[in-house]
Design a protein around this motif. Structure first.
Motif, PDB file in Angstrom:
ATOM      1  N   ASP A   1       0.868  -1.181   0.000  1.00 29.40           N
ATOM      2  CA  ASP A   1       0.000   0.000   0.000  1.00 29.40           C
ATOM      3  C   ASP A   1       0.903   1.229   0.000  1.00 29.40           C
ATOM      4  O   ASP A   1       1.370   1.686   1.041  1.00 29.40           O
ATOM      5  CB  ASP A   1      -0.921  -0.010   1.220  1.00 29.40           C
ATOM      6  CG  ASP A   1      -1.957   1.100   1.180  1.00 29.40           C
ATOM      7  OD1 ASP A   1      -1.666   2.182   0.624  1.00 29.40           O
ATOM      8  OD2 ASP A   1      -3.068   0.888   1.722  1.00 29.40           O
ATOM      9  N   ARG A   2       1.157   1.778  -1.175  1.00 28.04           N
ATOM     10  CA  ARG A   2       2.133   2.849  -1.330  1.00 28.04           C
ATOM     11  C   ARG A   2       1.662   4.179  -0.736  1.00 28.04           C
ATOM     12  O   ARG A   2       2.474   5.023  -0.403  1.00 28.04           O
ATOM     13  CB  ARG A   2       2.526   3.021  -2.805  1.00 28.04           C
ATOM     14  CG  ARG A   2       3.134   1.762  -3.438  1.00 28.04           C
ATOM     15  CD  ARG A   2       4.199   1.085  -2.585  1.00 28.04           C
ATOM     16  NE  ARG A   2       5.299   2.004  -2.254  1.00 28.04           N
ATOM     17  CZ  ARG A   2       6.095   1.876  -1.207  1.00 28.04           C
ATOM     18  NH1 ARG A   2       5.950   0.891  -0.367  1.00 28.04           N
ATOM     19  NH2 ARG A   2       7.047   2.744  -0.992  1.00 28.04           N
ATOM     20  N   TYR A   3       0.354   4.368  -0.602  1.00 25.83           N
ATOM     21  CA  TYR A   3      -0.171   5.563   0.057  1.00 25.83           C
ATOM     22  C   TYR A   3       0.089   5.474   1.560  1.00 25.83           C
ATOM     23  O   TYR A   3       0.647   6.402   2.161  1.00 25.83           O
ATOM     24  CB  TYR A   3      -1.652   5.717  -0.254  1.00 25.83           C
ATOM     25  CG  TYR A   3      -2.309   6.910   0.398  1.00 25.83           C
ATOM     26  CD1 TYR A   3      -1.743   8.186   0.321  1.00 25.83           C
ATOM     27  CD2 TYR A   3      -3.518   6.775   1.069  1.00 25.83           C
ATOM     28  CE1 TYR A   3      -2.362   9.277   0.906  1.00 25.83           C
ATOM     29  CE2 TYR A   3      -4.147   7.860   1.651  1.00 25.83           C
ATOM     30  CZ  TYR A   3      -3.567   9.110   1.574  1.00 25.83           C
ATOM     31  OH  TYR A   3      -4.182  10.193   2.154  1.00 25.83           O
ATOM     32  N   LYS A   4      -0.280   4.355   2.159  1.00 29.11           N
ATOM     33  CA  LYS A   4      -0.014   4.175   3.596  1.00 29.11           C
ATOM     34  C   LYS A   4       1.488   4.188   3.864  1.00 29.11           C
ATOM     35  O   LYS A   4       1.942   4.692   4.892  1.00 29.11           O
ATOM     36  CB  LYS A   4      -0.639   2.881   4.112  1.00 29.11           C
ATOM     37  CG  LYS A   4      -2.143   2.959   4.261  1.00 29.11           C
ATOM     38  CD  LYS A   4      -2.714   1.673   4.846  1.00 29.11           C
ATOM     39  CE  LYS A   4      -4.219   1.763   4.966  1.00 29.11           C
ATOM     40  NZ  LYS A   4      -4.807   0.496   5.453  1.00 29.11           N
TER      41      LYS A   4
ATOM     42  N   TYR B   1       3.756   5.964   2.236  1.00 28.07           N
ATOM     43  CA  TYR B   1       4.207   7.354   2.256  1.00 28.07           C
ATOM     44  C   TYR B   1       3.810   8.035   3.563  1.00 28.07           C
ATOM     45  O   TYR B   1       4.622   8.737   4.182  1.00 28.07           O
ATOM     46  CB  TYR B   1       3.657   8.150   1.058  1.00 28.07           C
ATOM     47  CG  TYR B   1       4.065   9.602   1.146  1.00 28.07           C
ATOM     48  CD1 TYR B   1       5.390   9.981   0.925  1.00 28.07           C
ATOM     49  CD2 TYR B   1       3.157  10.586   1.502  1.00 28.07           C
ATOM     50  CE1 TYR B   1       5.792  11.303   1.054  1.00 28.07           C
ATOM     51  CE2 TYR B   1       3.547  11.915   1.630  1.00 28.07           C
ATOM     52  CZ  TYR B   1       4.862  12.259   1.413  1.00 28.07           C
ATOM     53  OH  TYR B   1       5.253  13.562   1.554  1.00 28.07           O
TER      54      TYR B   1
ATOM     55  N   TRP C   1       5.748   6.011  -4.768  1.00 25.17           N
ATOM     56  CA  TRP C   1       5.027   6.567  -3.621  1.00 25.17           C
ATOM     57  C   TRP C   1       3.703   7.134  -4.105  1.00 25.17           C
ATOM     58  O   TRP C   1       3.615   7.647  -5.214  1.00 25.17           O
ATOM     59  CB  TRP C   1       5.840   7.679  -2.963  1.00 25.17           C
ATOM     60  CG  TRP C   1       7.169   7.218  -2.457  1.00 25.17           C
ATOM     61  CD1 TRP C   1       8.366   7.313  -3.103  1.00 25.17           C
ATOM     62  CD2 TRP C   1       7.440   6.554  -1.231  1.00 25.17           C
ATOM     63  NE1 TRP C   1       9.360   6.765  -2.343  1.00 25.17           N
ATOM     64  CE2 TRP C   1       8.820   6.288  -1.182  1.00 25.17           C
ATOM     65  CE3 TRP C   1       6.652   6.164  -0.154  1.00 25.17           C
ATOM     66  CZ2 TRP C   1       9.433   5.657  -0.107  1.00 25.17           C
ATOM     67  CZ3 TRP C   1       7.255   5.536   0.927  1.00 25.17           C
ATOM     68  CH2 TRP C   1       8.619   5.287   0.941  1.00 25.17           C
ATOM     69  N   VAL C   2       2.685   7.041  -3.283  1.00 28.90           N
ATOM     70  CA  VAL C   2       1.390   7.643  -3.588  1.00 28.90           C
ATOM     71  C   VAL C   2       1.132   8.693  -2.516  1.00 28.90           C
ATOM     72  O   VAL C   2       1.249   8.415  -1.317  1.00 28.90           O
ATOM     73  CB  VAL C   2       0.261   6.589  -3.618  1.00 28.90           C
ATOM     74  CG1 VAL C   2      -1.089   7.251  -3.852  1.00 28.90           C
ATOM     75  CG2 VAL C   2       0.547   5.544  -4.705  1.00 28.90           C
ATOM     76  N   TYR C   3       0.800   9.901  -2.949  1.00 28.63           N
ATOM     77  CA  TYR C   3       0.684  11.058  -2.070  1.00 28.63           C
ATOM     78  C   TYR C   3      -0.779  11.440  -1.843  1.00 28.63           C
ATOM     79  O   TYR C   3      -1.648  11.079  -2.639  1.00 28.63           O
ATOM     80  CB  TYR C   3       1.433  12.246  -2.691  1.00 28.63           C
ATOM     81  CG  TYR C   3       2.829  11.883  -3.101  1.00 28.63           C
ATOM     82  CD1 TYR C   3       3.816  11.692  -2.147  1.00 28.63           C
ATOM     83  CD2 TYR C   3       3.160  11.683  -4.440  1.00 28.63           C
ATOM     84  CE1 TYR C   3       5.105  11.330  -2.520  1.00 28.63           C
ATOM     85  CE2 TYR C   3       4.439  11.326  -4.813  1.00 28.63           C
ATOM     86  CZ  TYR C   3       5.409  11.149  -3.850  1.00 28.63           C
ATOM     87  OH  TYR C   3       6.675  10.783  -4.211  1.00 28.63           O
ATOM     88  N   PRO C   4      -1.040  12.227  -0.813  1.00 28.08           N
ATOM     89  CA  PRO C   4      -2.412  12.708  -0.594  1.00 28.08           C
ATOM     90  C   PRO C   4      -2.900  13.522  -1.796  1.00 28.08           C
ATOM     91  O   PRO C   4      -2.114  14.231  -2.441  1.00 28.08           O
ATOM     92  CB  PRO C   4      -2.276  13.608   0.642  1.00 28.08           C
ATOM     93  CG  PRO C   4      -1.054  13.112   1.352  1.00 28.08           C
ATOM     94  CD  PRO C   4      -0.121  12.657   0.255  1.00 28.08           C
ATOM     95  N   ASN C   5      -4.177  13.417  -2.072  1.00 22.12           N
ATOM     96  CA  ASN C   5      -4.804  14.173  -3.153  1.00 22.12           C
ATOM     97  C   ASN C   5      -4.843  15.643  -2.730  1.00 22.12           C
ATOM     98  O   ASN C   5      -5.527  16.009  -1.782  1.00 22.12           O
ATOM     99  CB  ASN C   5      -6.215  13.637  -3.401  1.00 22.12           C
ATOM    100  CG  ASN C   5      -6.924  14.343  -4.528  1.00 22.12           C
ATOM    101  OD1 ASN C   5      -6.631  15.487  -4.862  1.00 22.12           O
ATOM    102  ND2 ASN C   5      -7.895  13.656  -5.111  1.00 22.12           N
TER     103      ASN C   5
ATOM    104  N   GLU D   1     -11.832   9.619   3.477  1.00 20.43           N
ATOM    105  CA  GLU D   1     -10.377   9.641   3.667  1.00 20.43           C
ATOM    106  C   GLU D   1      -9.987   8.714   4.813  1.00 20.43           C
ATOM    107  O   GLU D   1     -10.695   8.634   5.814  1.00 20.43           O
ATOM    108  CB  GLU D   1      -9.895  11.060   3.970  1.00 20.43           C
ATOM    109  CG  GLU D   1     -10.151  12.051   2.850  1.00 20.43           C
ATOM    110  CD  GLU D   1      -9.326  11.785   1.606  1.00 20.43           C
ATOM    111  OE1 GLU D   1      -8.282  11.113   1.699  1.00 20.43           O
ATOM    112  OE2 GLU D   1      -9.718  12.266   0.529  1.00 20.43           O
TER     113      GLU D   1
ATOM    114  N   ARG E   1      -2.797  14.518   6.473  1.00 22.52           N
ATOM    115  CA  ARG E   1      -2.592  14.691   5.028  1.00 22.52           C
ATOM    116  C   ARG E   1      -1.976  16.049   4.704  1.00 22.52           C
ATOM    117  O   ARG E   1      -1.135  16.166   3.813  1.00 22.52           O
ATOM    118  CB  ARG E   1      -3.911  14.489   4.277  1.00 22.52           C
ATOM    119  CG  ARG E   1      -4.348  13.024   4.309  1.00 22.52           C
ATOM    120  CD  ARG E   1      -5.657  12.758   3.589  1.00 22.52           C
ATOM    121  NE  ARG E   1      -6.768  13.326   4.330  1.00 22.52           N
ATOM    122  CZ  ARG E   1      -7.586  14.291   3.872  1.00 22.52           C
ATOM    123  NH1 ARG E   1      -7.436  14.772   2.660  1.00 22.52           N
ATOM    124  NH2 ARG E   1      -8.564  14.753   4.619  1.00 22.52           N
TER     125      ARG E   1
END
Length: 159
Positions: A13-16, A18, A46-50, A60, A67
């Motif tokens: 889970d690349r968002y978690k 990051y 990496w996946v970042y917050p929108n 969210e 965030r």
């Protein structure tokens, strides 16, 4: 490399991942932060917050404060990369104004990151905060607030 750090780099889970990296970066030692700066981006995705939804809460998995801080911390974490100062200013304006819409004091979030950021990034954040109010508002950066389907405010470019 400590176990937690290895788990972050290997997480599916690349968002978690990051968000965990930011948490570790904010709380750990200056030595770990320097290591992260030198090794960024570790050769992983990496996946970042929108950025549009920083002031939103519905749907969210992380709080607005988390965030917002993670979005601002990106510049500190990726400090060795050259970037266009205009892009940084727009990002700072989005984060600053999202804080206002989320009823979070922008100075608190900015100061948290300033306290751990490399000097150049900390100085850039301080300069942004020192701008007069009209130099931080949405109109100065061609941004607008839009209500989404959940009646929450998103910040978007006004083009």
């Amino acid at each position: 490399m400590n176990k937690n750090f290895r788990e972050i780099l290997e997480s599916d889970d690349r968002y978690k991942a990051y968000m965990s990296l930011v948490d570790l970066y904010m709380k750990d030692t200056p030595e770990l932060r320097a290591y992260v700066n030198r090794q960024w981006d570790f050769g992983v995705k990496w996946v970042y917050p929108n950025q549009k939804r920083l002031a939103c809460a519905k749907g969210e998995i992380f709080s607005r404060e988390e965030r917002l801080r993670a979005s601002l911390a990106y510049d500190a974490i990726s400090a060795k990369y050259e970037s266009d100062i205009r892009e940084n200013l727009i990002a700072y304006a989005v984060i600053y104004n999202s804080c206002l819409y989320a009823s979070i004091k922008p100075n608190v979030i900015f100061t948290q990151v300033i306290n751990v950021a490399p000097k150049e990034v900390a100085d850039s954040l301080r300069r942004f905060l020192a701008r007069p109010s009209q130099g931080k508002d949405m109109a100065a950066f061609m941004l607008k607030a839009v209500k989404n389907a959940d009646d929450e405010t998103e910040i978007q470019l006004n083009i």
